[in-house]
Motif scaffolding. Structure first.
Motif, PDB file in Angstrom:
ATOM      1  N   SER A  51      -0.461   1.534   2.835  1.00 29.83           N
ATOM      2  CA  SER A  51      -0.227   2.834   2.402  1.00 29.83           C
ATOM      3  C   SER A  51      -1.407   3.681   2.393  1.00 29.83           C
ATOM      4  O   SER A  51      -1.060   5.083   2.296  1.00 29.83           O
ATOM      5  N   GLN A  52      -2.384   3.347   2.254  1.00 34.53           N
ATOM      6  CA  GLN A  52      -3.756   4.082   2.518  1.00 34.53           C
ATOM      7  C   GLN A  52      -4.183   4.413   3.910  1.00 34.53           C
ATOM      8  O   GLN A  52      -5.050   5.151   4.204  1.00 34.53           O
ATOM      9  N   CYS A  53      -3.356   3.900   5.066  1.00 30.55           N
ATOM     10  CA  CYS A  53      -3.455   3.988   6.317  1.00 30.55           C
ATOM     11  C   CYS A  53      -2.918   5.235   7.097  1.00 30.55           C
ATOM     12  O   CYS A  53      -1.701   5.671   6.303  1.00 30.55           O
ATOM     13  N   THR A  54      -3.400   5.935   8.009  1.00 26.79           N
ATOM     14  CA  THR A  54      -2.660   6.771   8.878  1.00 26.79           C
ATOM     15  C   THR A  54      -2.275   6.277  10.178  1.00 26.79           C
ATOM     16  O   THR A  54      -3.187   5.428  10.866  1.00 26.79           O
ATOM     17  N   VAL A  55      -1.232   6.462  10.443  1.00 28.04           N
ATOM     18  CA  VAL A  55      -0.856   6.270  11.996  1.00 28.04           C
ATOM     19  C   VAL A  55      -1.118   7.264  12.976  1.00 28.04           C
ATOM     20  O   VAL A  55      -0.893   8.376  12.935  1.00 28.04           O
ATOM     21  N   THR A  56      -1.937   6.772  13.893  1.00 28.32           N
ATOM     22  CA  THR A  56      -2.501   7.804  14.922  1.00 28.32           C
ATOM     23  C   THR A  56      -1.786   7.706  16.155  1.00 28.32           C
ATOM     24  O   THR A  56      -1.603   8.631  16.828  1.00 28.32           O
ATOM     25  N   ASP A  57      -1.134   6.843  16.553  1.00 29.32           N
ATOM     26  CA  ASP A  57      -0.302   6.541  17.692  1.00 29.32           C
ATOM     27  C   ASP A  57       0.889   5.235  17.772  1.00 29.32           C
ATOM     28  O   ASP A  57       0.339   4.261  17.000  1.00 29.32           O
ATOM     29  N   VAL A  58       1.790   5.368  18.284  1.00 29.47           N
ATOM     30  CA  VAL A  58       2.811   4.363  18.348  1.00 29.47           C
ATOM     31  C   VAL A  58       2.988   3.896  19.999  1.00 29.47           C
ATOM     32  O   VAL A  58       3.299   5.082  20.707  1.00 29.47           O
ATOM     33  N   HIS A  59       2.853   2.786  20.273  1.00 29.32           N
ATOM     34  CA  HIS A  59       3.137   2.405  21.987  1.00 29.32           C
ATOM     35  C   HIS A  59       4.222   1.305  21.732  1.00 29.32           C
ATOM     36  O   HIS A  59       4.147   0.493  20.935  1.00 29.32           O
ATOM     37  N   ARG A  60       5.467   1.830  22.429  1.00 24.24           N
ATOM     38  CA  ARG A  60       6.435   0.850  22.531  1.00 24.24           C
ATOM     39  C   ARG A  60       6.492   0.099  23.642  1.00 24.24           C
ATOM     40  O   ARG A  60       6.601   0.790  25.082  1.00 24.24           O
ATOM     41  N   ALA A  61       6.380  -1.014  23.500  1.00 20.84           N
ATOM     42  CA  ALA A  61       6.807  -2.001  24.781  1.00 20.84           C
ATOM     43  C   ALA A  61       7.801  -3.014  24.296  1.00 20.84           C
ATOM     44  O   ALA A  61       7.465  -4.264  23.924  1.00 20.84           O
ATOM     45  N   SER A  62       9.098  -2.886  24.515  1.00 26.81           N
ATOM     46  CA  SER A  62      10.168  -3.627  23.939  1.00 26.81           C
ATOM     47  C   SER A  62       9.875  -5.042  24.086  1.00 26.81           C
ATOM     48  O   SER A  62       9.623  -5.614  25.436  1.00 26.81           O
ATOM     49  N   PRO A  63       9.947  -5.972  23.285  1.00 32.57           N
ATOM     50  CA  PRO A  63      10.416  -5.841  22.025  1.00 32.57           C
ATOM     51  C   PRO A  63       9.402  -5.631  20.743  1.00 32.57           C
ATOM     52  O   PRO A  63       9.648  -5.586  19.650  1.00 32.57           O
ATOM     53  N   THR A  64       8.430  -4.953  21.257  1.00 31.78           N
ATOM     54  CA  THR A  64       7.136  -5.004  20.422  1.00 31.78           C
ATOM     55  C   THR A  64       6.876  -3.449  20.329  1.00 31.78           C
ATOM     56  O   THR A  64       6.728  -2.845  21.363  1.00 31.78           O
ATOM     57  N   ALA A  65       6.353  -3.122  19.178  1.00 25.32           N
ATOM     58  CA  ALA A  65       5.655  -1.677  19.094  1.00 25.32           C
ATOM     59  C   ALA A  65       4.266  -1.864  18.473  1.00 25.32           C
ATOM     60  O   ALA A  65       4.149  -2.604  17.478  1.00 25.32           O
ATOM     61  N   TYR A  66       3.342  -1.284  19.180  1.00 24.74           N
ATOM     62  CA  TYR A  66       1.996  -1.424  18.941  1.00 24.74           C
ATOM     63  C   TYR A  66       1.549  -0.148  17.986  1.00 24.74           C
ATOM     64  O   TYR A  66       1.729   1.008  18.527  1.00 24.74           O
ATOM     65  N   VAL A  67       1.237  -0.287  16.686  1.00 19.47           N
ATOM     66  CA  VAL A  67       0.909   0.945  15.874  1.00 19.47           C
ATOM     67  C   VAL A  67      -0.311   1.099  15.852  1.00 19.47           C
ATOM     68  O   VAL A  67      -1.187   0.012  15.390  1.00 19.47           O
ATOM     69  N   ASP A  68      -1.163   2.080  16.265  1.00 19.89           N
ATOM     70  CA  ASP A  68      -2.500   2.427  16.059  1.00 19.89           C
ATOM     71  C   ASP A  68      -2.741   3.001  14.639  1.00 19.89           C
ATOM     72  O   ASP A  68      -1.902   3.842  14.247  1.00 19.89           O
ATOM     73  N   LEU A  69      -3.547   2.378  13.961  1.00 25.21           N
ATOM     74  CA  LEU A  69      -3.821   2.597  12.512  1.00 25.21           C
ATOM     75  C   LEU A  69      -5.467   3.247  12.443  1.00 25.21           C
ATOM     76  O   LEU A  69      -6.329   2.905  12.874  1.00 25.21           O
ATOM     77  N   ASP A  70      -5.582   4.108  11.282  1.00 26.22           N
ATOM     78  CA  ASP A  70      -6.823   4.704  11.046  1.00 26.22           C
ATOM     79  C   ASP A  70      -6.899   4.296   9.368  1.00 26.22           C
ATOM     80  O   ASP A  70      -5.967   5.035   8.643  1.00 26.22           O
ATOM     81  N   CYS A  71      -7.608   3.372   8.758  1.00 28.62           N
ATOM     82  CA  CYS A  71      -7.591   3.046   7.604  1.00 28.62           C
ATOM     83  C   CYS A  71      -8.981   3.269   6.968  1.00 28.62           C
ATOM     84  O   CYS A  71     -10.029   3.179   7.625  1.00 28.62           O
ATOM     85  N   PRO A  72      -8.977   3.544   5.844  1.00 28.75           N
ATOM     86  CA  PRO A  72     -10.249   3.865   5.027  1.00 28.75           C
ATOM     87  C   PRO A  72     -11.001   2.660   4.891  1.00 28.75           C
ATOM     88  O   PRO A  72     -10.553   1.409   4.892  1.00 28.75           O
ATOM     89  N   GLY A  73     -12.429   2.696   5.162  1.00 29.90           N
ATOM     90  CA  GLY A  73     -13.387   1.560   4.953  1.00 29.90           C
ATOM     91  C   GLY A  73     -13.338   0.797   3.474  1.00 29.90           C
ATOM     92  O   GLY A  73     -13.166   1.658   2.623  1.00 29.90           O
ATOM     93  N   SER A  74     -13.616  -0.302   3.544  1.00 25.89           N
ATOM     94  CA  SER A  74     -13.757  -0.789   2.079  1.00 25.89           C
ATOM     95  C   SER A  74     -14.850  -0.418   1.558  1.00 25.89           C
ATOM     96  O   SER A  74     -16.022  -0.392   2.260  1.00 25.89           O
TER      97      SER A  74
END
Length: 75
Positions: A51-74
């Motif tokens: 929930s702390q991450c932002t989705v920057t892009d989604v790539h669909r190649a059925s049956p898989t969706a690749y979700v690009d995340l931008d998450c805060p560093g620890s």
């Protein structure tokens, strides 16, 4: 025969909703993709709660969706 394949492909295409990056929380986007039947893979590593991450892009190649995340560093 080919018209049946094209017809089935067009029918399946109509079922997939477009998900725009930033159109909801990362968990909401992941849940929506899974509800559409996609297997979700992340490009990026959540360093905590998704929930702390932002989705920057989604790539669909059925049956898989690749979700690009931008998450805060620890810290």
């Amino acid at each position: 025969m080919y018209s049946n394949i094209i017809g089935a492909s067009m029918a399946l295409t109509g079922l997939v909703h477009v998900i725009a990056p930033g159109a909801g929380s990362a968990p909401d986007i992941v849940n929506e993709l899974q509800a559409q039947g996609f297997i979700v893979q992340f490009n990026g590593q959540p360093n905590g709660a998704l929930s702390q991450c932002t989705v920057t892009d989604v790539h669909r190649a059925s049956p898989t969706a690749y979700v690009d995340l931008d998450c805060p560093g620890s810290d």
